[in-house]
Design a protein around this motif. Sequence first.
Motif, PDB file in Angstrom:
ATOM      1  N   GLY A 160       0.794  -1.229   0.000  1.00  0.00           N
ATOM      2  CA  GLY A 160       0.000   0.000   0.000  1.00  0.00           C
ATOM      3  C   GLY A 160       0.823   1.274   0.000  1.00  0.00           C
ATOM      4  N   SER A 161       2.146   1.144   0.062  1.00  0.00           N
ATOM      5  CA  SER A 161       3.001   2.326   0.140  1.00  0.00           C
ATOM      6  C   SER A 161       3.270   2.923  -1.244  1.00  0.00           C
ATOM      7  CB  SER A 161       4.327   1.980   0.822  1.00  0.00           C
ATOM      8  OG  SER A 161       5.039   1.033   0.036  1.00  0.00           O
ATOM      9  N   MET A 162       4.047   3.988  -1.227  1.00  0.00           N
ATOM     10  CA  MET A 162       4.443   4.738  -2.419  1.00  0.00           C
ATOM     11  C   MET A 162       3.190   5.246  -3.156  1.00  0.00           C
ATOM     12  SD  MET A 162       7.467   4.514  -1.503  1.00  0.00           S
ATOM     13  CE  MET A 162       8.311   5.477  -2.735  1.00  0.00           C
ATOM     14  N   PHE A 163       3.040   4.961  -4.459  1.00  0.00           N
ATOM     15  CA  PHE A 163       1.933   5.549  -5.214  1.00  0.00           C
ATOM     16  C   PHE A 163       0.744   4.610  -5.422  1.00  0.00           C
ATOM     17  CE2 PHE A 163       3.425   9.507  -7.819  1.00  0.00           C
ATOM     18  CZ  PHE A 163       3.367  10.263  -6.653  1.00  0.00           C
ATOM     19  N   LYS A 164       0.636   3.529  -4.682  1.00  0.00           N
ATOM     20  CA  LYS A 164      -0.525   2.653  -4.862  1.00  0.00           C
ATOM     21  C   LYS A 164      -1.823   3.413  -4.612  1.00  0.00           C
ATOM     22  CE  LYS A 164      -2.712  -1.680  -3.566  1.00  0.00           C
ATOM     23  NZ  LYS A 164      -2.669  -2.926  -2.767  1.00  0.00           N
ATOM     24  N   GLY A 165      -1.792   4.387  -3.703  1.00  0.00           N
ATOM     25  CA  GLY A 165      -2.999   5.125  -3.344  1.00  0.00           C
ATOM     26  C   GLY A 165      -3.662   5.845  -4.499  1.00  0.00           C
ATOM     27  N   ILE A 166      -2.911   6.200  -5.545  1.00  0.00           N
ATOM     28  CA  ILE A 166      -3.548   6.946  -6.637  1.00  0.00           C
ATOM     29  C   ILE A 166      -4.455   6.055  -7.483  1.00  0.00           C
ATOM     30  CG2 ILE A 166      -1.605   8.560  -6.712  1.00  0.00           C
ATOM     31  CD1 ILE A 166      -0.844   7.359  -9.422  1.00  0.00           C
ATOM     32  N   THR A 167      -4.305   4.733  -7.382  1.00  0.00           N
ATOM     33  CA  THR A 167      -5.188   3.845  -8.154  1.00  0.00           C
ATOM     34  C   THR A 167      -6.641   3.985  -7.701  1.00  0.00           C
ATOM     35  OG1 THR A 167      -4.834   1.952  -6.671  1.00  0.00           O
ATOM     36  CG2 THR A 167      -3.301   2.202  -8.510  1.00  0.00           C
ATOM     37  N   LYS A 168      -6.867   4.421  -6.459  1.00  0.00           N
ATOM     38  CA  LYS A 168      -8.242   4.600  -5.961  1.00  0.00           C
ATOM     39  C   LYS A 168      -8.970   5.712  -6.713  1.00  0.00           C
ATOM     40  CE  LYS A 168      -7.103   3.237  -1.204  1.00  0.00           C
ATOM     41  NZ  LYS A 168      -7.090   3.680   0.218  1.00  0.00           N
ATOM     42  N   PHE A 169      -8.226   6.633  -7.302  1.00  0.00           N
ATOM     43  CA  PHE A 169      -8.844   7.759  -7.996  1.00  0.00           C
ATOM     44  C   PHE A 169      -9.530   7.349  -9.297  1.00  0.00           C
ATOM     45  CE2 PHE A 169      -6.128   9.943  -5.062  1.00  0.00           C
ATOM     46  CZ  PHE A 169      -6.721  11.184  -4.845  1.00  0.00           C
ATOM     47  N   LYS A 170      -9.337   6.117  -9.725  1.00  0.00           N
ATOM     48  CA  LYS A 170     -10.043   5.643 -10.918  1.00  0.00           C
ATOM     49  C   LYS A 170     -11.525   5.435 -10.638  1.00  0.00           C
ATOM     50  CE  LYS A 170      -6.930   2.397 -11.445  1.00  0.00           C
ATOM     51  NZ  LYS A 170      -6.173   1.213 -11.936  1.00  0.00           N
ATOM     52  N   ASP A 171     -11.872   5.337  -9.348  1.00  0.00           N
ATOM     53  CA  ASP A 171     -13.279   5.257  -8.952  1.00  0.00           C
ATOM     54  C   ASP A 171     -13.845   6.677  -8.878  1.00  0.00           C
ATOM     55  OD1 ASP A 171     -15.622   3.691  -7.561  1.00  0.00           O
ATOM     56  OD2 ASP A 171     -15.187   5.408  -6.257  1.00  0.00           O
ATOM     57  N   GLU A 172     -14.929   6.928  -9.608  1.00  0.00           N
ATOM     58  CA  GLU A 172     -15.448   8.296  -9.709  1.00  0.00           C
ATOM     59  C   GLU A 172     -15.860   8.879  -8.369  1.00  0.00           C
ATOM     60  OE1 GLU A 172     -18.854  10.863 -12.175  1.00  0.00           O
ATOM     61  OE2 GLU A 172     -18.614   8.692 -12.515  1.00  0.00           O
ATOM     62  N   ASP A 173     -16.514   8.093  -7.535  1.00  0.00           N
ATOM     63  CA  ASP A 173     -16.947   8.609  -6.230  1.00  0.00           C
ATOM     64  C   ASP A 173     -15.746   8.987  -5.361  1.00  0.00           C
ATOM     65  OD1 ASP A 173     -19.617   8.325  -6.865  1.00  0.00           O
ATOM     66  OD2 ASP A 173     -19.770   6.304  -6.015  1.00  0.00           O
ATOM     67  N   TYR A 174     -14.747   8.120  -5.340  1.00  0.00           N
ATOM     68  CA  TYR A 174     -13.544   8.416  -4.565  1.00  0.00           C
ATOM     69  C   TYR A 174     -12.853   9.651  -5.131  1.00  0.00           C
ATOM     70  CZ  TYR A 174      -9.151   7.826  -2.078  1.00  0.00           C
ATOM     71  OH  TYR A 174      -8.053   8.034  -1.273  1.00  0.00           O
ATOM     72  N   PHE A 175     -12.764   9.699  -6.442  1.00  0.00           N
ATOM     73  CA  PHE A 175     -12.116  10.830  -7.112  1.00  0.00           C
ATOM     74  C   PHE A 175     -12.743  12.155  -6.686  1.00  0.00           C
ATOM     75  CE2 PHE A 175     -12.173  13.901 -10.576  1.00  0.00           C
ATOM     76  CZ  PHE A 175     -10.858  13.941 -10.999  1.00  0.00           C
TER      77      PHE A 175
END
Length: 284
Positions: A160-175
């Motif tokens: 979960g470290s480094m840039f894995k967190g940006i993958t969540k932004f592909k979800d529109e609600d999260y974005f």
Amino acid sequence: MFGGEERMRDRADAKAGVRRILFFLLLLLAVMAGVFFAGMVFWQKKEMPGQTLEETSEIFTKEIVIETDPPVEETKAPYVSPIDFEALWETNPDTVGWIRIPDTVIDYPIVQRPKDNEFYLHTDFDGNASVHGAIYLDSDSEPDFSGWNHPIYGHHMKDGSMFKGITKFKDEDYFKSHQYFEIYTPKRTIHLKAVACYYSSADGIVRKTKFSSQQSFDEWMAERLAPCSFAEIPVPSVKSLFVLVTCSYETENARTLLFAAEVDEKGQFLSSDEEITNDNFKKP
């Protein structure tokens, strides 16, 4: 009886004498004032020929205005970064910024290796060999983030470290609930608003940092944001774009791309002709 009348006459004569003396003193003062005024008029006429008596008199009767110093303009206090870059430079002189995205583990220094985009793929911030690597700015970008496009890379780690967190932004609600974040530099805070996120091939087109004109950059940006169904395309233009890049696993050799544009303290996009400010950012 007669003695009392004599004393009364004496007192009356004394008062009359005092009045005469006061009268002569006042008359003398009036004469002296007239002579003084006449002399001043003569002097003014001599020094300023052509002036009338009324104009000369105005010199003496004009209200005296005392000039005061103009108010001192308030100056802005110099920018003080919340990040101790002096300490970071002691560890790694390649440090150019710090990225922080709320509600994620993304809270890391940003480094840049001139003319080398491979070094920090396998080297951490402390200079040690590491599969985590470091968060780093593309070698073709301006180290002070003053250019048009700023690709920033980080690994997609299973922990979960480094840039894995940006993958969540592909979800529109999260974005839409996590659009605002910051990059700190030694000289300013860069306020950012996410404008698109999707996965794509690793064809390197997001690495483009040099453009012939603002129009050329605007057209390129619109093309990059178009694949995202919920993209917010700034109109008419923005000062600069940031692209956070990490590995993605939808297809072979895919990349997740999170695009963000600079905004002001009110969350409004900074256009190409607006100055960058360092005011504290307030999310709308």
